[in-house]
Every structure is written in C-alpha cells, then in structure tokens.
Design an enzyme around this catalytic site. Structure first.
Site, PDB file in Angstrom:
ATOM      1  N   GLU A 729      40.378  59.241  -6.198  1.00  0.00           N
ATOM      2  CA  GLU A 729      41.318  58.404  -5.440  1.00  0.00           C
ATOM      3  C   GLU A 729      41.769  59.227  -4.254  1.00  0.00           C
ATOM      4  O   GLU A 729      42.351  60.300  -4.435  1.00  0.00           O
ATOM      5  CB  GLU A 729      42.517  58.014  -6.308  1.00  0.00           C
ATOM      6  N   CYS A 763      50.051  58.145  -0.308  1.00  0.00           N
ATOM      7  CA  CYS A 763      48.743  57.664   0.139  1.00  0.00           C
ATOM      8  C   CYS A 763      48.858  56.226   0.608  1.00  0.00           C
ATOM      9  O   CYS A 763      48.098  55.750   1.433  1.00  0.00           O
ATOM     10  CB  CYS A 763      47.743  57.776  -0.994  1.00  0.00           C
TER      11      CYS A 763
HETATM   12  P1  NAD Z   1      44.571  67.932  -1.735  1.00  0.00           P
HETATM   13  O1  NAD Z   1      43.269  67.256  -1.659  1.00  0.00           O
HETATM   14  O2  NAD Z   1      44.823  69.029  -0.797  1.00  0.00           O
HETATM   15  O3  NAD Z   1      44.808  68.522  -3.187  1.00  0.00           O
HETATM   16  C1  NAD Z   1      44.681  67.732  -4.329  1.00  0.00           C
HETATM   17  C2  NAD Z   1      44.303  68.616  -5.496  1.00  0.00           C
HETATM   18  O4  NAD Z   1      43.002  69.107  -5.262  1.00  0.00           O
HETATM   19  C3  NAD Z   1      45.197  69.806  -5.697  1.00  0.00           C
HETATM   20  O5  NAD Z   1      45.419  69.997  -7.046  1.00  0.00           O
HETATM   21  C4  NAD Z   1      44.370  70.933  -5.120  1.00  0.00           C
HETATM   22  O6  NAD Z   1      44.664  72.170  -5.696  1.00  0.00           O
HETATM   23  C5  NAD Z   1      42.990  70.495  -5.480  1.00  0.00           C
HETATM   24  N1  NAD Z   1      41.923  71.107  -4.680  1.00  0.00           N
HETATM   25  C6  NAD Z   1      41.990  71.605  -3.431  1.00  0.00           C
HETATM   26  N2  NAD Z   1      40.779  72.067  -3.061  1.00  0.00           N
HETATM   27  C7  NAD Z   1      39.943  71.854  -4.075  1.00  0.00           C
HETATM   28  C8  NAD Z   1      38.567  72.100  -4.292  1.00  0.00           C
HETATM   29  N3  NAD Z   1      37.807  72.669  -3.349  1.00  0.00           N
HETATM   30  N4  NAD Z   1      38.024  71.740  -5.458  1.00  0.00           N
HETATM   31  C9  NAD Z   1      38.774  71.141  -6.403  1.00  0.00           C
HETATM   32  N5  NAD Z   1      40.074  70.893  -6.262  1.00  0.00           N
HETATM   33  C10 NAD Z   1      40.658  71.233  -5.109  1.00  0.00           C
HETATM   34  O7  NAD Z   1      45.675  66.794  -1.603  1.00  0.00           O
HETATM   35  P2  NAD Z   1      47.237  66.941  -1.616  1.00  0.00           P
HETATM   36  O8  NAD Z   1      47.675  67.523  -0.330  1.00  0.00           O
HETATM   37  O9  NAD Z   1      47.683  67.589  -2.866  1.00  0.00           O
HETATM   38  O10 NAD Z   1      47.684  65.418  -1.711  1.00  0.00           O
HETATM   39  C11 NAD Z   1      47.744  64.571  -0.613  1.00  0.00           C
HETATM   40  C12 NAD Z   1      46.513  63.715  -0.508  1.00  0.00           C
HETATM   41  O11 NAD Z   1      46.357  62.983  -1.700  1.00  0.00           O
HETATM   42  C13 NAD Z   1      46.613  62.681   0.568  1.00  0.00           C
HETATM   43  O12 NAD Z   1      45.391  62.603   1.238  1.00  0.00           O
HETATM   44  C14 NAD Z   1      46.888  61.409  -0.174  1.00  0.00           C
HETATM   45  O13 NAD Z   1      46.494  60.244   0.491  1.00  0.00           O
HETATM   46  C15 NAD Z   1      46.128  61.612  -1.423  1.00  0.00           C
HETATM   47  N6  NAD Z   1      46.629  60.786  -2.502  1.00  0.00           N
HETATM   48  C16 NAD Z   1      45.899  59.703  -2.904  1.00  0.00           C
HETATM   49  C17 NAD Z   1      46.365  58.873  -3.891  1.00  0.00           C
HETATM   50  C18 NAD Z   1      45.583  57.665  -4.346  1.00  0.00           C
HETATM   51  O14 NAD Z   1      45.894  57.102  -5.390  1.00  0.00           O
HETATM   52  N7  NAD Z   1      44.586  57.226  -3.617  1.00  0.00           N
HETATM   53  C19 NAD Z   1      47.582  59.146  -4.495  1.00  0.00           C
HETATM   54  C20 NAD Z   1      48.295  60.271  -4.076  1.00  0.00           C
HETATM   55  C21 NAD Z   1      47.807  61.078  -3.090  1.00  0.00           C
END
Ligand code: NAD
Length: 974
Positions: A729, A763
């Site tokens: 997501e 999001c």
């Molecule tokens: P992010 O992608 O930076 O991080 C999300 C998670 O991924 C964290 O736990 C992070 O440690 C991990 N991560 C980072 N790099 C990684 C890698 N290379 N491999 C595996 N895991 C890794 O996102 P964020 O800043 O924590 O959250 C904000 C983003 O999340 C926004 O883009 C938002 O739109 C999205 N979001 C989407 C939904 C949805 O339901 N569609 C809901 C909430 C947030």
C-alpha cells in the site's frame, strides 16, 4: 391536586388553546392560501419531499438561469407533471436556445422567496424593526436571531459581531425595557475556531466578543439570549455564559439567558447545574426550555463515532422530560424565569397547569413560539394572560436556506402539531394525552463492537487525557528491545526516536536490529509456522480480540505516547488507537468466518470442499504516520490467517510498535510467533524481503520503497520454494473537485481537514483541489480566509489540528517543495505560527497557478501544502484529477446529480468520497486502498484482505467403494 385533577386541568387549558389555534389556522391558510398549496404540493410524497429539500438546498448556489433550469430538470426528472404549472411550462420551453431560462429562474426565485418568507421574519434590521412594532402593538414580544452562513473565518465572525452590535444598537433606541428587546445569539457564529474540545481557547475567544456585546446590551437595556447548538458544545456554551456573568459589571445582574434542551438524556443533570447557578445569582436566571433542534445531527454523529446516542430516541421520552423539567423550573421561580418554547399544546398546557397549581404570577412564565411555525398558537397564548414571545430569524431569504430546510422539515414532520391534526377531533385526545413511553429505539448500530472515539469535549475525558500527557514523558526515553525467537535483546547498537514536537524530547531508545539479527529472526519465525498454523482459527481470533481489549484499556497512555512520538494531535492519536482496535476485532471476526470449510458441488460419491491455509512467514513493514493502526492491521490479518510475523515498525516510531507487540503478547500469542525488529528499513528490509523463506511481505509506505520491495521479491533464489506475495500500500496524490453547486459551508471545512489535518501526513491527504471556473475566485477567497483560522502549532494544545511534520529531513524536503511553489506558481496563502517553533513546524500553505508539469502537482508532498487548480468544466476537472500516477483517495463536492454520477464513473481513486473529507476511512465501513502506483490487491479493513495472507485449497474425497456410493438420505432397506 391529584394527578387526575391535574390532567383534567391540562385538558381544559389544552382544549381552549386548541380551539383558538383552529380558528387562527383557518385564517392563516386563507391568507397564505397560495404558499400553503405549494407546501402541500412539495410534501405530497417522500420522494418528492426529498427532491424539494435538495433543490432548496442547492438553489442559492446556482448563479445563472441555465443552471437553475438544469437543476430543476435534474431534481425533478420524472415528476414534471407535478411541478407547479408556471414552472412546468417554463422548463418545457427552456430550449437550448436559452430563450425562456430567464423567466423560469424568475419564477423559481419568486416561489423560493415566498416560501422562505413564511419562516424568515424580515430580510434586514430595518424590516425587523417594523415587525417589532407590529408585534409590540399586540403586546407580543420578539427575540431576533440573525441568519447567515457558517462562520469559517475571523472576517465572517467580525461581520456577525458587527451585525449583532448594530441590532443591539437599533433595539436600544426603542423606548422599552429588556423584556421586550431580546436578541438570540449562537456562539459558534462569533468564532471560526469554535471547538468544544478546545474549551479554554474557545471560551476565551468567544467571551471576548460576547463581553463587548453584553456591555452594549447592558448599556442599551437589551436582553441577550444564548442559543444552544449541538450536544458537544453545550458545556462550553454554559461555561462561557457563566464565566461572563461572574465578571464585573455583570455580576451585579446581567441580561443573559440560556437554553435547556429536553431531548438530551442528561437534561436533568444539566437542569441541576442551572438551578444551582441560578440560586447564586442576584437576579433571576432566564432559562428557555426547548425540545432541541439537532436531533438528526446528534444521532448521525453518535452513529459515526460509536458514541451512545445523547438524545432520547422517542418523542414520548422527550415529551415526558419536557414536562418534568418545566415542573422543576417552575418550582424554582422566581429565582428562575422560565420561557417555555414549544408548539406542543400538551406541554404548554402542562406548564400552565403547573404554574397555576403553584400559584405563580403570570409574568413569571413566558411562552415562546417560532415565527412561521407556531403562529396559529399565538391568539390562544395571548388570551391566556402569560407573556408571549415570537422567536424571529431575520436575514436574506435565499441565504437563510439551511434554516429554511430545517423549518420545512419540522413543519411537515408527521409529529408536528401545526398544519395537521388540529382540525381532527379524534387527534385532540391524543395530542393532549400524557406522554406514553414505549420500549424500542434505533437499535444496535455497532454490532461489530467497533471502538468509540474519545469524547474529549467532556471535562472528565479531557482531564484524564491531559493527565496522561503530563505523565508519560517521565518514562522517556523508553527502551525498546528487539525480540528474536523467545528472547528479548536489549544490548547492542541503539537509536533514538525523537519527538517531532521538540527534538530535545527523546521518546524511545530502540535496538538497531542488524542484518544478521534479521536473518536470525527469519530462522526463528520459520520454526513457528506449524505451531501457529495448527492453532485453531477461533483461538487465534480470540487472541486478537484480547489484544484489542488490552490496547483499549490503555488507550490514553498509548495515544499520549503517539502525540509525542508521531507528533499527532489529540484526536488523531486517539483515532489511530480506535483504528488499531477495530482492525484487530475486524480480522478476528473475518477469520472465524473465512476459516470455515466451504462445500462446493457434491456428487453422490464425492465430497468437495475448499478451505484456506496460511501462506507462511509474513514480514510486516509499516510507516510512522499511523504508528499503531497500520502495523496492527497488517499484523492482525497475518496472524488471523495463521502466519508467524516478523514485525518491523518504522524507525521514527519504535515505541508505538513496541506497544502493539506487547498487546499481542499479553493476549496470549506464544513467544516466537512474532519477531519484533526495531531498526532501519534500508538496513534490514532487504534481508527480510530477499530471504527465500519469507512468504508474504505486507508493506505500507512510500511508492519508492514499495516498488523496490516488489522488484526484490520477484527475484527468485535458487533455494526458493514459493512465490512471494507482496501486499504494498503506497502513496497518493489525491484530488478533489469542487463543482459550482458545492455548498461552501460544508466544502471548506472538509477541504481544510483533508489537506492540513495531521499536517497533511496521510496517504489519503488532499493535495490537489480542482475548482470549477464559475466559482473559482469566490471559493478560493473564502477558502483562504478560512485557512487562516485552521489551528496549527504544538499538538499538546488540544485545539491544534495541524502539528509539526515528522522530522527535520521531512521538513527540509517540504520546504524545498514550497520554494518551488513560490518560483513556479502563486502563493495563495501561508499560515503564521507562533514564534520560536523548530523548523519541523510548517504552516498550512496553498498555491495555485502552477504549471501543469510542476512537481507540486505530481509528487506526493506529505506535508501541509495544497495546490489549487482551475478547471473550465467537469470534464476538464476529471481529466486533471486522473492525470496522476496515483489513485488512492479522491473526492467531489457537488449538488448536481449528473456531475456526481459522472465523477462516480470516471474518477480514478481507490476510495472516492462525495461531499465529505477525503480522509478518515473507518475499518469495515470504508475498506481502504488504492490502485495505479498507490498499490493494489484487496483493501485493508475488508474481509477479502485476509485472503491475501492465505492460499486456498480444494479437497476432494471419493467415497465410492465396490459399487456402493453413500447417497445422502437413502434408507438402508432400499
Ligand atoms: P517509507 O517508505 O519511508 O517507510 C515505510 C517503512 O519501510 C518503514 O518501516 C521503513 O523503515 C521501511 N523501509 C525503508 N526502506 C526500506 C527498504 N529498502 N526495504 C524495506 N523496508 C524499507 O514511508 P514512511 O515515510 O514511513 O511513510 C509515509 C509513506 O507511506 C507515504 O508515502 C504514504 O503515502 C505512505 N502510506 C500509505 C498508506 C496506504 O494505505 N496506502 C498508509 C500510510 C502511509
């Protein structure tokens, strides 16, 4: 007096009132024959009534004759034979040439105003004065109420204030005492930030304006009556008036009155407070007793938030409370001056009988009716010798639309006495009978046991939460271990999560899980595949429900931690807890159903069933913005489906993640079934995703990371024995369209909440607002004025809705976007913040006139930045909205049926919202998730989501043995 004597007296008084009302009603109908016929036409059936109300609602926003004709056609497509003759002909003639559109609009305007003027006493102060004299000559008193739009900005509040001031001045010039010069005020009109949760701020601001009005009223000997609005604002309203009455010079006597609403279940407690307050005042306290005008709103809000419904659900209960309250208030006379405001003849007669029985002088109890609604009661009330007052709204008839619709609804409700019933002898007995309360109500509206959000507007709830907010930092920084297998690991490299509120607050110190430890966690998780798979689905579900209870029981503490760790405003932090609890309960319930075996087609000799099985080790990688709810949702679904979980919370919010782990463990999930790995995604993510044994990667986060995970998961390892399932997501670039028929009062607060709530870090946040050309300038002007009142700052303050962004890096990225906006477009608005706040506090910002290819229109900003785009028409608006790589949420604000239908059909959004904010999906109610580059697959919070964590197996058994097939129902003798 015995109760039968009392009832006899009520009957006598009631019959006399009824007789007078009949005669007056006949006169009114004769006088307003034409309007009455029109109203009767409108109310002929439920469908037509709804259409009429909707049309009345949209009419003030229609700017051109062709829009009027278009909407008449759309609202009355199959009912044209029922349209009044003048309109019918006009609409039929309104050919594309547009020749007769002008006259159709003129007729509509004429009809509209005629009906509006039945309920709106005067269009301005000057006319109100004429009315005053008319009534005054009859000895009838008036209370004047100013109609208008919702107060969305300081400018609008100032305008209201000035209008009230002028009204008081004008009445002040009359040679009469305060009992005849009476103004009714809604406090929410005096403050665009009126918020029952922010009791301190709201009462301070409102009191300042009200004080100036009260001073003027005191000088001019005008009485101010403070109206009551919805339940949540009751306590703050009473508090404001009470505090003011204790100030000099008002403490020596003030011409201020308040309202008591009998439809509230706790109306007697409120009455206790008023009596106690009244007894401490040097002058009598005036209390207007009403039934209450916000019943639909209260029921709707309670349903939406899973609150107990604060109002009685049956009319009889309200009637009974009304009588009991009037008796109590009459008993407190003369310390209380009661104004009985009702059109219910039984209630009026009851109060009169009660006053008589107590030997009260007539001038101590007043009776009030609404202009246009209770007119037929007026002669009877006048004849009774009690003071009578008419509550008269004034204002531009077309703009007073919301009031008009409310009055029309009341006027035609089957329970309304006026217009119906008074001519029927048989109804009279019923109308005068004692209210009889029957069992029953609206029924259980929360069968799934969803959590209720905290009613912070209640003092006790607010105090408890404040206390938790003060208490939790004493435990900071809390240690967050890493859990691998059965062991907590508390030694090793660590990292801190710092509070976005203030970087000096270190909330948690977490173990920085290493890649080697991550690999070990997969080894361990793998060992628990069988154990958890073999645990019956019902047992797994029960664990999730216990975890939900655990979270719920500690919600104040956990939501407080979230305020510090994620920088969430109070209500948002509480909402995250509610969502987490809902996810746990929802997937528990869904799993119980999903894991039942399902029989498919059966033959005489063969049984066929399908059933679900867990996929295997599931890696949950979650973001920081819903730091408990999102990991709770993904983890709960995985566990409910029978998969061991490796949970990696976001590095910004390890403590929130840790509490989720603890909830699950306290609920009895065996150690080893969940591995908990705080740390950095880029360090351990690839290990978890790349391991050939991890079967499911449940990820929520940014598009970049989500796509990288997809890519990595697709690469097959030599030892791989499964196809990895990635549930990703990702982000959004959400758009909402504002149509020319949008209701600005409703749209603007929804837009601000969607764009700036939690500093736009959702999001689902609104990022692109597409406004149609016809209203662009008016709409953006009002939006900008309103944005200035959107409460931004430190979320420890309960008023704040837009807090800091998560950290300095995010702030720097958003600042770069804002700079780009300055360079490429036009800054429409930038809020101001208190001095001295650190850089992660970014004020709400609005741009327009950006070039089509601007990064601001394409990339997810994830901050409090809104881009407004002008579109010529709905087709262009849709094209702009769909011109995005994302498709997560979207919305439209419109009251034009064909445009709404078009948007439903064409707008590309996983969650499409019509006439409401585009954020705030509720588990089970609005399954959530997008498509295009926002993600895919089944939606979170829908029963189908669980299937993503399972594989389906079909089992066929052949029962045929040596020529014998065990036919069902066959007797052995055959
Ligand atoms: P992010 O992608 O930076 O991080 C999300 C998670 O991924 C964290 O736990 C992070 O440690 C991990 N991560 C980072 N790099 C990684 C890698 N290379 N491999 C595996 N895991 C890794 O996102 P964020 O800043 O924590 O959250 C904000 C983003 O999340 C926004 O883009 C938002 O739109 C999205 N979001 C989407 C939904 C949805 O339901 N569609 C809901 C909430 C947030």
């Amino acid at each position: 007096m015995t109760s039968s004597d009392r009832n006899q007296r009520i009957r006598e008084i009631g019959s006399a009132l009824m007789q007078a009302a009949r005669e007056e009603e006949t006169r009114i109908v004769r006088k307003h024959r034409w309007e009455t016929a029109l109203l009767d036409w409108c109310m002929r059936d439920r469908d037509l009534k709804t259409r009429v109300f909707r049309f009345i609602d949209v009419y003030p926003s229609l700017r051109s004759p062709s829009e009027v004709v278009r909407h008449i056609r759309e609202y009355f497509p199959h009912t044209d034979h029922r349209l009044p003759a003048a309109l019918r002909t006009g609409v039929a003639l309104a050919a594309p040439s547009g020749l007769s559109r002008g006259p159709v609009r003129a007729v509509t305007e004429f009809l509209y105003r005629r009906v509006a003027r039945l309920f709106i006493g005067a269009s301005d102060e000057k006319e109100a004065l004429e009315r005053f004299h008319d009534y005054d000559r009859r000895g009838v008193r008036l209370s004047i109420d100013l109609l208008g739009e919702h107060t969305l900005s300081e400018m609008e509040a100032d305008r209201y204030f000035e209008r009230y001031l002028r009204l008081i001045e004008m009445l002040g010039g009359l040679d009469a005492g305060p009992e005849r010069k009476n103004v009714s005020i809604k406090l929410s009109a005096l403050d665009p930030r009126f918020d029952a949760v922010d009791q301190l701020g709201t009462s301070g601001r409102v009191r300042d304006r009200l004080r100036r009005l009260a001073e003027k009223a005191r000088e001019k000997r005008v009485f101010l009556h403070i109206d009551m609005e919805d339940y949540s604002s009751r306590d703050v309203t009473l508090r404001i008036v009470r505090d003011l009455s204790e100030e000099e010079p008002f403490r020596r006597g003030v011409h201020l009155g308040v309202v008591l609403q009998a439809y509230l279940r706790d109306c007697h407690e409120c009455c206790d407070q008023l009596l106690e307050w009244g007894s401490s005042l040097p002058v009598p306290l005036t209390v207007r007793l009403v039934r209450g005008a916000y019943w639909d709103t209260e029921v709707m809000l309670a349903q939406e938030r899973h609150w107990p419904v604060p109002v009685f659900e049956s009319k009889a209960e309200t009637d009974r409370a009304f009588e009991a309250l009037s008796a109590r208030l009459i008993a407190a006379s003369p310390g209380i001056r009661l104004a009985v405001a009702t059109h219910n003849i039984r209630s009026i007669a009851f109060a009169m009988a009660e006053a008589e029985a107590r030997g009260l002088a007539r001038e101590n109890v007043e009776f009030q009716i609404l202009f246009g609604m209770g007119d037929s009661l007026l002669p009877g009330l006048e004849a009774s010798g009690y003071p009578v007052r008419v509550y008269m709204p004034i204002g531009e008839p077309v703009k007073g639309m919301a009031y008009l619709v409310r009055r029309l609804l009341e006027n035609v409700s089957s329970q309304s006495f006026v217009r119906r019933g008074i001519h029927e002898e048989s109804r009279m007995d019923r109308l005068l009978a004692e209210p009889l309360v029957r069992e029953g109500g609206l029924g259980d509206r929360n069968p799934a046991g969803a959590a209720a959000s905290r009613p912070f507007f209640k003092q006790a709830v607010m105090r408890t939460f404040k206390h938790a907010l003060e208490r939790v930092p004493s435990g900071f920084p809390q240690r967050v271990p890493c859990v691998i297998g059965k062991k907590d690991i508390s030694e090793g490299k660590t990292f801190f999560s710092v509070s976005p509120l203030d970087e000096t607050i270190r909330v948690a110190q977490g173990i920085r899980t290493s890649p080697e430890q991550a690999e070990k966690a997969v080894d361990e998780a793998f060992k628990y595949v069988e154990l958890w798979k073999d645990t019956p689905a019902a047992e797994r579900a029960a664990c999730l429900e216990k975890a939900a209870d655990w979270l719920e029981s500690r919600r104040d503490e956990l939501a407080s931690i979230e305020v510090y760790e994620a920088g969430k405003p109070w209500r948002q932090a509480d909402a995250d807890l509610v969502e987490a609890v809902d996810f746990l309960r929802f997937y528990a319930k869904s799993a119980r159903e999903l894991f039942l075996e399902r029989a498919t087609d059966r033959l005489v000799h063969e049984t066929n069933i399908t059933r679900f099985r867990p996929r295997g080790v599931t890696v949950v990688i979650s973001p920081w913005n819903f730091p408990i709810a999102i990991p709770a949702g993904m983890t709960a679904a995985a566990l409910a489906a029978g998969n061991p979980v490796i949970l990696k919370p976001a590095e910004q919010t390890p403590l929130c993640g840790w509490f989720l782990f603890r909830a699950l463990e306290e609920a009895g999930i065996p150690r080893g079934v969940i591995q908990f790995l705080p740390g950095f995604g880029e360090e351990i993510g690839p290990v978890l995703v790349g391991d050939s044994r991890t079967a499911v990667i449940a990820f929520t986060g940014s598009m970049e990371v989500g796509l990288a995970i997809q890519e990595q998961a697709q690469q097959r390892r030599p030892d791989q024995r499964l196809v990895k399932k990635v549930i990703a997501e990702m982000g959004g670039k959400n758009a909402a369209i504002v149509d020319i028929s949008a209701d600005f009062d409703q749209t603007i607060p929804a837009v601000l909440e969607s764009a700036f709530g939690y500093a736009g870090q959702k999001c689902s946040a609104l990022s692109r607002l597409i406004v149609l050309d016809g209203i662009y300038d008016d709409f953006t002007a009002r939006l900008v004025e309103a944005a200035a009142s959107y409460p931004a700052g430190n979320p420890l303050d309960p008023a704040v809705k837009c807090g800091p962004v998560i950290d300095k890096e995010a702030a720097a990225r958003i600042d770069r976007m804002i700079e780009k906006g300055w360079a490429e477009g036009r800054l429409l608005f930038q809020g101001s913040l208190e001095d001295g706040l650190p850089p992660q506090y970014i004020p709400p910002t609005i741009f327009d006139c950006l070039p089509d290819d601007s990064a601001l229109l394409e990339e997810e900003i994830f901050g409090p930045v809104l881009c407004v785009i002008r579109a010529a028409d709905m087709q262009e608006a849709l094209k702009i909205a769909n011109h995005s790589r994302f498709a997560l949420t979207g919305g439209v604000f419109s009251r034009t049926p064909t445009n709404i239908a078009e948007v439903r059909l064409r707008l590309e959004a996983g969650n499409l919202y019509i006439n409401r904010p585009v954020t705030g999906a509720v588990v089970g109610r609005q399954p959530f998730g997008g498509f295009k580059l926002s993600g895919g697959g089944s939606k979170a919070g829908s029963p189908d989501y669980l299937r993503e964590f399972c594989v389906e197996q079909t089992v066929t058994e052949n029962l045929f043995r040596h020529g014998f097939a065990p036919l069902e129902g066959r007797s052995t003798e055959e």
